[in-house]
Scaffold this motif. Sequence first.
Motif, PDB file in Angstrom:
ATOM      1  N   ALA A   1      46.221  47.364  38.232  1.00 30.10           N
ATOM      2  CA  ALA A   1      46.582  46.441  37.255  1.00 30.10           C
ATOM      3  C   ALA A   1      47.033  44.972  37.887  1.00 30.10           C
ATOM      4  O   ALA A   1      47.478  44.889  39.193  1.00 30.10           O
ATOM      5  CB  ALA A   1      47.829  46.811  36.556  1.00 30.10           C
ATOM      6  N   VAL A   2      46.636  44.059  37.163  1.00 35.92           N
ATOM      7  CA  VAL A   2      47.123  42.662  37.408  1.00 35.92           C
ATOM      8  C   VAL A   2      47.269  41.826  36.428  1.00 35.92           C
ATOM      9  O   VAL A   2      46.957  42.009  35.202  1.00 35.92           O
ATOM     10  CB  VAL A   2      46.178  41.955  38.619  1.00 35.92           C
ATOM     11  N   ASP A   3      48.194  40.608  36.595  1.00 31.75           N
ATOM     12  CA  ASP A   3      48.431  39.668  35.702  1.00 31.75           C
ATOM     13  C   ASP A   3      46.997  38.922  35.258  1.00 31.75           C
ATOM     14  O   ASP A   3      46.321  38.317  36.200  1.00 31.75           O
ATOM     15  CB  ASP A   3      49.233  38.588  35.686  1.00 31.75           C
ATOM     16  N   PRO A   4      46.289  39.183  33.921  1.00 36.45           N
ATOM     17  CA  PRO A   4      45.235  38.709  33.384  1.00 36.45           C
ATOM     18  C   PRO A   4      44.939  36.949  33.424  1.00 36.45           C
ATOM     19  O   PRO A   4      43.839  36.539  33.393  1.00 36.45           O
ATOM     20  CB  PRO A   4      45.186  39.158  31.941  1.00 36.45           C
ATOM     21  N   PHE A   5      45.872  36.519  33.588  1.00 34.85           N
ATOM     22  CA  PHE A   5      46.088  34.877  33.492  1.00 34.85           C
ATOM     23  C   PHE A   5      46.314  34.460  34.824  1.00 34.85           C
ATOM     24  O   PHE A   5      46.336  33.251  35.029  1.00 34.85           O
ATOM     25  CB  PHE A   5      47.418  34.471  32.767  1.00 34.85           C
ATOM     26  N   ASN A   6      46.304  35.129  35.693  1.00 35.78           N
ATOM     27  CA  ASN A   6      46.460  34.875  37.343  1.00 35.78           C
ATOM     28  C   ASN A   6      44.911  35.159  37.829  1.00 35.78           C
ATOM     29  O   ASN A   6      44.513  36.169  38.146  1.00 35.78           O
ATOM     30  CB  ASN A   6      47.324  35.742  37.949  1.00 35.78           C
TER      31      ASN A   6
ATOM     32  N   ARG B   1      41.239  39.483  43.159  1.00 30.46           N
ATOM     33  CA  ARG B   1      42.081  40.219  44.041  1.00 30.46           C
ATOM     34  C   ARG B   1      41.589  41.892  43.456  1.00 30.46           C
ATOM     35  O   ARG B   1      41.025  42.585  44.424  1.00 30.46           O
ATOM     36  CB  ARG B   1      43.362  40.181  44.462  1.00 30.46           C
ATOM     37  N   LEU B   2      41.669  42.074  42.211  1.00 30.85           N
ATOM     38  CA  LEU B   2      41.411  43.274  41.884  1.00 30.85           C
ATOM     39  C   LEU B   2      40.140  43.706  41.862  1.00 30.85           C
ATOM     40  O   LEU B   2      39.554  44.498  42.183  1.00 30.85           O
ATOM     41  CB  LEU B   2      41.612  43.285  40.123  1.00 30.85           C
ATOM     42  N   LEU B   3      39.017  42.735  41.640  1.00 33.40           N
ATOM     43  CA  LEU B   3      37.716  42.769  41.715  1.00 33.40           C
ATOM     44  C   LEU B   3      37.296  43.219  43.058  1.00 33.40           C
ATOM     45  O   LEU B   3      36.500  44.162  43.493  1.00 33.40           O
ATOM     46  CB  LEU B   3      36.874  41.597  40.968  1.00 33.40           C
ATOM     47  N   ASP B   4      37.871  42.215  44.126  1.00 36.61           N
ATOM     48  CA  ASP B   4      37.429  42.539  45.612  1.00 36.61           C
ATOM     49  C   ASP B   4      38.206  44.061  45.873  1.00 36.61           C
ATOM     50  O   ASP B   4      37.311  44.533  46.846  1.00 36.61           O
ATOM     51  CB  ASP B   4      38.449  41.392  46.242  1.00 36.61           C
ATOM     52  N   ALA B   5      39.186  44.232  45.708  1.00 40.41           N
ATOM     53  CA  ALA B   5      39.736  45.606  46.034  1.00 40.41           C
ATOM     54  C   ALA B   5      38.794  47.050  45.578  1.00 40.41           C
ATOM     55  O   ALA B   5      38.761  47.852  46.119  1.00 40.41           O
ATOM     56  CB  ALA B   5      41.280  45.964  45.227  1.00 40.41           C
ATOM     57  N   LYS B   6      38.166  46.744  44.396  1.00 41.02           N
ATOM     58  CA  LYS B   6      37.407  47.718  43.732  1.00 41.02           C
ATOM     59  C   LYS B   6      35.919  47.674  44.294  1.00 41.02           C
ATOM     60  O   LYS B   6      35.068  48.653  44.331  1.00 41.02           O
ATOM     61  CB  LYS B   6      37.378  47.795  42.367  1.00 41.02           C
ATOM     62  N   GLY B   7      35.657  46.610  45.042  1.00 40.40           N
ATOM     63  CA  GLY B   7      34.404  46.252  45.421  1.00 40.40           C
ATOM     64  C   GLY B   7      33.202  46.087  44.205  1.00 40.40           C
ATOM     65  O   GLY B   7      32.262  46.620  44.186  1.00 40.40           O
ATOM     66  N   ARG B   8      34.007  45.270  43.189  1.00 38.52           N
ATOM     67  CA  ARG B   8      33.089  44.941  42.086  1.00 38.52           C
ATOM     68  C   ARG B   8      32.883  43.215  41.955  1.00 38.52           C
ATOM     69  O   ARG B   8      33.597  42.600  42.612  1.00 38.52           O
ATOM     70  CB  ARG B   8      33.886  45.309  40.699  1.00 38.52           C
ATOM     71  N   THR B   9      31.977  43.004  41.149  1.00 35.91           N
ATOM     72  CA  THR B   9      31.605  41.508  41.161  1.00 35.91           C
ATOM     73  C   THR B   9      32.299  41.141  39.720  1.00 35.91           C
ATOM     74  O   THR B   9      32.763  41.885  38.990  1.00 35.91           O
ATOM     75  CB  THR B   9      30.020  41.449  41.214  1.00 35.91           C
ATOM     76  N   ARG B  10      31.947  39.698  39.803  1.00 27.35           N
ATOM     77  CA  ARG B  10      32.357  39.062  38.275  1.00 27.35           C
ATOM     78  C   ARG B  10      31.665  39.628  37.026  1.00 27.35           C
ATOM     79  O   ARG B  10      32.170  39.355  35.885  1.00 27.35           O
ATOM     80  CB  ARG B  10      32.205  37.812  38.412  1.00 27.35           C
ATOM     81  N   GLN B  11      30.515  40.225  37.342  1.00 30.72           N
ATOM     82  CA  GLN B  11      29.681  40.929  36.150  1.00 30.72           C
ATOM     83  C   GLN B  11      30.204  42.011  35.759  1.00 30.72           C
ATOM     84  O   GLN B  11      29.617  42.721  34.705  1.00 30.72           O
ATOM     85  CB  GLN B  11      28.280  41.072  36.606  1.00 30.72           C
ATOM     86  N   SER B  12      31.304  42.662  36.265  1.00 32.83           N
ATOM     87  CA  SER B  12      32.032  43.685  35.991  1.00 32.83           C
ATOM     88  C   SER B  12      33.516  43.488  35.489  1.00 32.83           C
ATOM     89  O   SER B  12      34.554  43.703  36.226  1.00 32.83           O
ATOM     90  CB  SER B  12      32.005  44.923  36.701  1.00 32.83           C
TER      91      SER B  12
ATOM     92  N   ALA C   1      45.519  43.029  32.931  1.00 35.03           N
ATOM     93  CA  ALA C   1      43.881  43.217  33.357  1.00 35.03           C
ATOM     94  C   ALA C   1      44.069  44.753  33.999  1.00 35.03           C
ATOM     95  O   ALA C   1      44.628  44.634  35.126  1.00 35.03           O
ATOM     96  CB  ALA C   1      43.221  42.314  33.986  1.00 35.03           C
ATOM     97  N   VAL C   2      43.467  45.609  33.712  1.00 33.40           N
ATOM     98  CA  VAL C   2      43.565  47.100  34.277  1.00 33.40           C
ATOM     99  C   VAL C   2      42.006  47.705  34.392  1.00 33.40           C
ATOM    100  O   VAL C   2      41.361  47.848  33.369  1.00 33.40           O
ATOM    101  CB  VAL C   2      44.567  48.135  33.457  1.00 33.40           C
ATOM    102  N   SER C   3      41.697  47.864  35.566  1.00 27.60           N
ATOM    103  CA  SER C   3      40.626  48.772  35.616  1.00 27.60           C
ATOM    104  C   SER C   3      40.824  50.157  36.452  1.00 27.60           C
ATOM    105  O   SER C   3      42.094  50.253  37.178  1.00 27.60           O
ATOM    106  CB  SER C   3      39.534  47.936  36.613  1.00 27.60           C
ATOM    107  N   SER C   4      40.053  51.126  36.496  1.00 30.14           N
ATOM    108  CA  SER C   4      40.300  52.401  37.054  1.00 30.14           C
ATOM    109  C   SER C   4      40.665  52.006  38.583  1.00 30.14           C
ATOM    110  O   SER C   4      40.038  51.287  39.188  1.00 30.14           O
ATOM    111  CB  SER C   4      39.251  53.373  36.629  1.00 30.14           C
ATOM    112  N   ALA C   5      41.750  53.007  38.989  1.00 28.72           N
ATOM    113  CA  ALA C   5      42.133  52.875  40.344  1.00 28.72           C
ATOM    114  C   ALA C   5      41.362  53.552  41.273  1.00 28.72           C
ATOM    115  O   ALA C   5      41.574  54.806  41.680  1.00 28.72           O
ATOM    116  CB  ALA C   5      43.606  53.244  40.460  1.00 28.72           C
ATOM    117  N   ASN C   6      40.141  53.062  41.734  1.00 32.24           N
ATOM    118  CA  ASN C   6      39.386  53.791  42.574  1.00 32.24           C
ATOM    119  C   ASN C   6      38.237  52.593  43.107  1.00 32.24           C
ATOM    120  O   ASN C   6      38.118  51.489  42.539  1.00 32.24           O
ATOM    121  CB  ASN C   6      38.392  54.668  41.769  1.00 32.24           C
TER     122      ASN C   6
END
Length: 235
Positions: free
Chosen positions: A41-46, A52-63, A140-145
């Motif tokens: 989880a992270v503040d969606p307005f930050n 940082r969330l996308l980078d931590a998961k290894g995801r792109t802005r397309q997800s 903003a919350v994506s699965s923790a993996n």
Amino acid sequence: MATIYNCSEQDQLLTGMRLARVAIGRGELVVLPTDTVYGLAVDPFNNYGVQRLLDAKGRTRQSPPPVLIPGIPTLDALAETVPPEVRALVAAFWPGGLTVILPANPSLDWDLGETGGTVALRMPNNRIALELLSETGPLAVSSANLTGETAARTAQEAERMLGASVEVYLDGGEVGLDYEATGLGSTIIDATGLLTEGGTLRIVRHGVITEAQIDEVLARMPALPEPAAPPEPAA
């Protein structure tokens, strides 16, 4: 190194929740339990935090990540339009494992990624998650993996994959036990089609809420009134 706070112990719960609020306020990442899997989880307005969330998961802005909310009033604040079918479904399944994609309120000052002007919203059925959401507002919350890995069902599994990229881990025990028969992960429906004439609702990802359950709720809805005919032109 991030600390895992055992939320079954009152002192650790209070400390963990306080530090989680602080971390969210600074745009840092927090792992929290939900009813389905653990979430990152992270503040969606930050905008920096979302990246940082996308980078931590290894995801792109397309997800882009979904947004967890504490209740129906936040649904109306974040979505531009909420069709009657969606109101019936969230009344039946929230809090719970149903994620709804709707047009985002255009006044929102956030950047979740390549959303196409939409937002995916869910109210989780987990006491710790709802308490944190009530204090922080939507997250903003994506699965923790890591992308490609199995979603974490314990805080320890999440920590093994995400490590020091997360500031606070809230340990609510093993999650997803109520959904083992149907599989983990929320069911994601795209309701944007309902906003066009003749449009329909589409299941994007099958999950803990079955298609039969969704159909049953929609079948119980009263028929919507036909639009009024335009007035006859004056003679």
